[in-house]
Design a protein around this motif. Structure first.
Motif, PDB file in Angstrom:
ATOM      1  N   CYS A 428       0.848  -1.194   0.000  1.00 49.78           N
ATOM      2  CA  CYS A 428       0.000   0.000   0.000  1.00 49.78           C
ATOM      3  C   CYS A 428       0.882   1.242   0.000  1.00 49.78           C
ATOM      4  O   CYS A 428       1.597   1.491   0.977  1.00 49.78           O
ATOM      5  CB  CYS A 428      -0.907   0.017   1.221  1.00 49.78           C
ATOM      6  N   GLY A 430      -0.070   4.165   0.355  1.00 48.13           N
ATOM      7  CA  GLY A 430      -0.618   5.143   1.287  1.00 48.13           C
ATOM      8  C   GLY A 430      -0.031   5.015   2.689  1.00 48.13           C
ATOM      9  O   GLY A 430       0.379   6.007   3.295  1.00 48.13           O
ATOM     10  N   CYS A 431       0.036   3.775   3.210  1.00 47.97           N
ATOM     11  CA  CYS A 431       0.473   3.606   4.605  1.00 47.97           C
ATOM     12  C   CYS A 431       1.579   2.568   4.752  1.00 47.97           C
ATOM     13  O   CYS A 431       1.937   2.191   5.864  1.00 47.97           O
ATOM     14  CB  CYS A 431      -0.717   3.221   5.475  1.00 47.97           C
ATOM     15  N   TRP A 433       1.552  -0.568   4.204  1.00 44.52           N
ATOM     16  CA  TRP A 433       1.082  -1.899   4.597  1.00 44.52           C
ATOM     17  C   TRP A 433       1.552  -2.927   3.566  1.00 44.52           C
ATOM     18  O   TRP A 433       1.581  -2.656   2.353  1.00 44.52           O
ATOM     19  CB  TRP A 433      -0.454  -1.879   4.663  1.00 44.52           C
ATOM     20  N   CYS A 468      -6.478  -1.075   0.435  1.00 49.25           N
ATOM     21  CA  CYS A 468      -5.731  -1.356   1.664  1.00 49.25           C
ATOM     22  C   CYS A 468      -6.691  -1.503   2.842  1.00 49.25           C
ATOM     23  O   CYS A 468      -7.515  -0.620   3.076  1.00 49.25           O
ATOM     24  CB  CYS A 468      -4.745  -0.226   1.926  1.00 49.25           C
ATOM     25  N   GLN A 470      -6.059  -1.141   5.843  1.00 47.51           N
ATOM     26  CA  GLN A 470      -5.731  -0.165   6.894  1.00 47.51           C
ATOM     27  C   GLN A 470      -6.195   1.250   6.558  1.00 47.51           C
ATOM     28  O   GLN A 470      -6.716   1.957   7.407  1.00 47.51           O
ATOM     29  CB  GLN A 470      -4.220  -0.132   7.132  1.00 47.51           C
ATOM     30  N   CYS A 471      -5.956   1.684   5.293  1.00 48.70           N
ATOM     31  CA  CYS A 471      -6.238   3.090   4.987  1.00 48.70           C
ATOM     32  C   CYS A 471      -7.121   3.268   3.753  1.00 48.70           C
ATOM     33  O   CYS A 471      -7.483   4.388   3.413  1.00 48.70           O
ATOM     34  CB  CYS A 471      -4.934   3.872   4.817  1.00 48.70           C
ATOM     35  N   HIS A 473      -6.458   3.033   0.679  1.00 40.31           N
ATOM     36  CA  HIS A 473      -5.736   3.425  -0.536  1.00 40.31           C
ATOM     37  C   HIS A 473      -5.686   2.238  -1.507  1.00 40.31           C
ATOM     38  O   HIS A 473      -5.775   1.087  -1.089  1.00 40.31           O
ATOM     39  CB  HIS A 473      -4.318   3.842  -0.129  1.00 40.31           C
TER      40      HIS A 473
HETATM   41 ZN    ZN Z   1      -2.734   1.563   3.386  1.00 38.78          ZN
END
Ligand code: ZN
Ligand code: ADP
Ligand code: ZN
Length: 722
Positions: A428, A430-431, A433, A468, A470-471, A473
Motif C-alpha cells: 500500500c 498510502g500507509c 502496509w 488497503c 488499513q487506509c 488506498h
Molecule cells: Zn494503506
C-alpha cells in the motif's frame, strides 16, 4: 512407532523353531491395536517377566521382507541418523506391506489348514457369512489372490480373520529366478571417445564397491553412459538401480530407458497407487525387473541381483528427506553400495561440493565428460548490470533486445526466475502496509490469475483485497513472479506463443507433458519458469536463456545458498544451445562484482567450486566439518527455547570438547503455520566424535520433559540450516 526402543513378544501360538527369522513381518498386539511389526531378533529370554509378555498373533511372511544385508543396512541407517528404527523400517516398505499385504505377488496362494478342515463346518452361518464363504471356497482348492477377489472387496480382511484363527495358511511356490533379457529395442549412438573412456573406467570398476563421480556438463551424454552401464549389467544378469530427484519432472529419463530395453522396468515414485508401488517393489525384489528407477525412497528397494546404483543429479536437494526420517538418499546409496559390494555412480553437471571434495581427496574417482556430442556447443554467458540498466517489470532493455533478436532469428527463449505467482508482495503506497500471512513471518504472494493472495510457506490463502485494509488506498503488487513476467512478454510480443512452467501451471495430470510438448514442437517460443526448468529437460531449439535475478542466493545466511545458486545458474544455462544452434545466457544482477558470480562467469562451475570449497575450509563448514541440527517448534514462542536450553545443558554435560554447540537461535522464519521454530547446531571436525556425542545426547533429550505440544527432531547432515 516413533520410539527409540524395541518391544518383546512371545512367539505366536503354534510357531515352530526355525520358522522365525529376522526381517520377517509379524502381527502383534499393541495396546488395544493390532500392528505389523518387524522381527529384529529371536532371543531365549527377555528382561520383561514372562507373565507380562504377550504372544505375537501371527507370522505374516514365510521369508523375511528384509534380507539380512538389507536389514543390517537399515539398522545402520537408524543408528547413523539417530532415528527410531520403526520409522526407518516403515520408510523402507511400500505402504501396502506396512499394513500387512503379501510380499509375494503371483506365487502367493492360500489353502485350508488341517484345523481349518476340521473346524470349518462349525462356522455359524449367520454371524460370519464372509468367513464361511471363504472357507468353503478354499475347501474346493487352494486359491490365488486373483481368484479370491470374486468373494468381494473385503476378502483380505476376512482372510486375516481366518488366518488368525489358524484355519487358512499361505503357500508359496519357490521363487523362480527370472533371467533378464537384455533385448535392445533401439541401438544407441556410437559413443564419443570421452564416453567410451568413461564407460571403460566404469566397467573396470564393476563387481566391487567403488564410487565414481561422473561430472559431465549438461547434455554431455551422461544418460547415454547410464544406458550402456545398464546394458552391460543386463548381459551379466544383474540389476541397475537408478535414483532420480523427481520422476514427474523428468519423464525423458524414464522414456529413454524404456525405449532402449525390452527388459521389465520397475518405476518407483510417490504418485503411484499403493498397488502399483507394491507391484514394482515385488518385481525389483524377485529380480524380474532388470532396471529399477525411482526417487529418494527407492534406495531401500530390495534387489535380487544388484549390479550398480546410479544417482542422477547427485547434487539435487530433493535427495534429502526434510521431515520424519531425515535421510539423504545419495549418501545412503553409497553406504548401500558398499555393504552390497557394488559400484555406485554419482552423475551431475554441477556436483555437490561434498562430492567434489571426496573426489579431490581420492575417495571417489572423478570421470569427466567435458564436451557435448556432435555439433552442440557451450553457451556464451554475459552479465546484464541492473545498476546501469533500468529494469521494466524485471527485464532490462538489453535483455529485451536480446529476446527480440533471438525470436527474429527463429530461436526459442527460456526465462528463469525463482518465484511463482504474479508478485511476491502486495503493497500500500498510502500507509506502507504489506499483506502479511497471519500464521507465518512472511508476506503473501499475489496470484493474479486466481485473484488470490497465497502464503508459499503454510498454504494459507485469501481473496485479493481491492483496497488497503488499513487506509483504503489502492494497493499494488511489488516485485516479479512468473505470471507477471509472462504478462509483460505477452504484451511485448503479442504474436508469439508462450508457455509457463511452475507448480501452479502443472497442477493437473498431463499439464507438464502438454507444456513440454508445446515447447518441444516449437509452437511455444518463450518459456517462463521456475526451478522446474532446471530438471534435465531437452529443449534443442532454445538459443537464449535469461536469468531474471541472480541476487537472492548471494547474501543468504545459509552457507549452502551460494552453491545452490551456482548450480541453478549452470543448470538453467545448460538448457541453451543443446543442438546445433549456439546458445547465449544472460544473467541479470545488481552485484556483477560479487566474487562468486565472477568466479562462476570467468572460470565456470569448477572455478566457483574451488573458491567455495576454500571458503568452507576457512569457516569449517561441511565437508570440512560435520553438522547435526536439533530443531524444536511449538505454538508458544518460549517453549522451543526452553527445550533447547535444556538440550544444550544436557549436551554440555556429555561432550568432551570435540563437539561444539551453537545456539539456540530462532529459525530464519521463526513463525511458520502458527508455530515458533528454533534450533541448536552441533558441529564437529570428526564424524566419529559427533556420532558418539549424538548417541548420548539423544538419550538425554528423550529424558527432558518438554512442554505439551512441543515437537523436536534431529537432522543429521542437514541440507538446510534456515
Ligand atoms: Zn494503506
Ligand atoms: P546428459 O545426460 O549429460 O544431459 P544425454 O545423455 O541426455 O546427456 O545426451 C544429450 C543429447 O546428446 C541427447 O539427445 C543424446 O541422445 C545425445 N547423445 C548422447 N551421446 C551421444 C553420442 N555418443 N552421439 C550422438 N548423440 C549423443
Ligand atoms: Zn503462512
Amino acid at each position: 512407532m516413533p520410539l527409540r526402543r524395541l518391544f518383546d513378544y512371545l512367539a505366536p501360538p503354534g510357531a515352530v523353531a526355525g520358522e522365525l527369522s529376522r526381517g520377517m513381518r509379524i502381527r502383534v498386539p499393541f495396546g488395544r491395536r493390532r500392528l505389523v511389526g518387524i522381527l529384529i531378533e529371536v532371543a531365549e529370554r527377555s528382561s520383561i517377566p514372562p507373565a507380562k509378555l504377550k504372544p505375537a498373533l501371527e507370522i505374516i511372511d514365510r521369508e523375511p521382507v528384509f534380507d539380512e544385508r538389507l536389514l543390517e543396512f537399515l539398522l545402520w541407517a537408524a543408528d547413523y541418523y539417530h532415528h527410531p528404527l520403526g520409522e526407518v523400517l516403515a520408510t523402507a516398505l511400500p505402504v501396502a506391506l506396512r499394513e500387512g499385504a503379501a510380499a509375494r505377488g503371483i506365487d502367493e496362494r492360500w489353502q485350508l489348514t488341517r484345523t481349518g478342515r476340521d473346524e470349518a463346518a462349525g462356522i455359524p452361518g449367520g454371524r460370519a457369512p464372509r468367513q464361511r464363504a471363504l472357507v468353503e471356497r478354499l475347501a474346493q482348492s487352494a486359491a490365488s489372490p486373483t481368484e479370491l477377489e470374486s468373494l468381494g472387496p473385503r476378502w483380505r480382511e476376512t482372510l486375516r480373520h481366518v488366518v488368525a484363527r489358524g484355519w487358512v495358511e499361505s503357500i508359496e511356490a519357490p521363487l523362480s529366478i527370472a533371467t533378464l533379457s537384455a533385448g535392445i529395442v533401439t541401438p544407441g549412438p556410437n559413443l564419443t571417445d570421452a564416453q567410451a573412456g568413461v564407460l571403460r573406467a566404469l566397467t573396470a570398476a564393476s563387481g566391487k564397491f567403488a564410487v565414481s563421480l561422473l561430472h559431465g556438463v549438461t547434455g554431455s551424454g551422461k544418460t547415454e553412459v547410464y544406458l550402456r552401464v545398464a546394458e552391460e549389467l543386463l548381459h551379466a544378469n544383474q540389476q541397475t538401480l537408478v535414483l532420480v530427484p523427481e520422476i514427474a519432472l523428468t519423464p525423458q529419463l524414464v522414456g529413454r530407458f524404456s525405449e532402449r530395453f525390452t527388459t521389465s522396468l520397475a518405476i518407483i515414485h510417490s504418485s503411484l497407487s499403493e498397488g502399483e508401488r507394491l507391484a514394482a517393489w515385488r518385481r525389483a525384489r524377485s529380480g524380474e525387473a532388470g532396471i529399477v528407477i525411482g526417487t529418494r525412497s527407492a534406495v531401500f528397494t530390495p534387489l535380487a541381483r544388484p549390479g550398480v546404483i546410479i544417482v542422477d543429479e547427485e547434487h539435487d536437494g530433493s535427495y534429502k528427506q526434510q521431515e520424519g526420517f531425515r535421510y539423504s538418499a545419495r549418501d545412503l546409496a553409497i553406504v548401500r553400495a558398499q555393504r552390497f559390494g557394488v559400484p555406485v555412480i554419482l552423475g551431475s553437471a554441477t556436483p555437490s561440493l561434498e562430492s567434489l571434495e571426496n573426489a579431490r581427496a581420492g575417495r571417489y574417482s572423478r570421470l569427466l565428460l567435458p564436451e557435448r556430442p556432435g555439433a552442440a556447443r557451450h553457451p556464451r554467458v554475459a552479465i546484464v548490470d541492473l545498476r546501469h540498466h533500468v529494469a521494466h517489470e524485471g527485464l532490462a532493455t538489453p535483455t529485451v533486445d536480446s529476446i527480440t533478436r533471438h525470436l527474429q532469428a527463429g530461436g526459442q527463449v527460456l526465462v528463469y526466475l525463482n518465484r511463482r505467482g504474479y508478485a511476491p508482495t502486495l503493497f500500500c503506497p498510502g500507509c506502507a502496509w504489506l499483506a502479511p500471512c497471519q500464521a507465518c513471518d512472511a508476506r503473501l504472494t499475489v496470484h493474479l490469475r486466481s485473484q488470490r493472495l497465497r502464503c508459499h510457506h503454510c498454504g494459507a490463502q485469501e481473496a485479493m483485497p481491492l483496497a488497503c485494509p488499513q487506509c483504503g488506498h489502492e494497493v499494488k503488487p511489488v516485485g516479479q513472479g512468473t505470471e507477471r513476467v509472462e504478462d509483460l512478454l505477452r504484451d511485448r510480443y503479442p504474436e508469439v506463443q508462450m508457455a509457463r512452467l511452475d507448480r501452479d501451471s502443472v497442477r493437473r495430470k498431463g499439464d507438464l507433458q502438454s507444456i513440454l510438448s508445446r515447447v518441444a514442437s516449437g509452437e511455444a517460443r518463450i518459456l517462463v519458469g521456475t526451478q522446474m526448468l532446471t530438471k534435465g529437460h531437452h529443449f534443442p531449439d532454445v538459443t537464449l536463456v535469461v536469468i531474471v535475478n541472480a541476487d537472492q542466493g548471494l547474501f543468504s545466511a545459509d552457507f549452502r545458498a551460494s552453491e545452490r545458486l551456482a548450480q541453478t545458474i549452470v543448470q538453467v544455462a545448460g538448457r541453451a544451445g543443446r543442438a546445433s544452434r549456439p546458445g547465449e545466457v544472460l544473467v541479470q544482477t545488481e552485484f556483477p562484482e560479487h566474487p562468486l558470480l565472477k568466479s562462476l562467469l570467468t572460470s565456470g562451475y569448477d572455478g566457483f567450486a574451488a573458491a567455495a570449497l576454500e571458503e568452507r575450509a576457512q569457516a569449517e563448514w561441511p565437508p570440512f566439518s560435520r553438522l547435526a541440527l536439533l530443531r524444536a517448534d511449538a505454538r508458544d514462542a518460549q517453549a522451543p527455547f526452553e527445550f533447547l536450553d535444556a538440550a544444550r545443558e544436557a549436551g554440555n554435560l556429555s561432550q568432551h570438547g570435540a563437539v561444539q554447540l551453537f545456539g539456540p537461535v530462532a529459525a530464519s522464519m521463526a513463525r511458520r503455520a502458527g508455530r515458533h521454530h528454533a534450533q541448536l547446531l552441533a558441529q564437529s571436525r570428526s564424524r566419529a566424535a559427533l556420532h558418539r556425542f549424538l548417541a548420548r545426547w539423544v538419550t538425554a533429550l528423550e529424558a527432558i520433559k518438554p512442554r505439551q505440544g512441543l515437537h523436536w527432531s534431529l537432522d543429521v547432515d542437514p541440507q538446510d540450516l534456515m
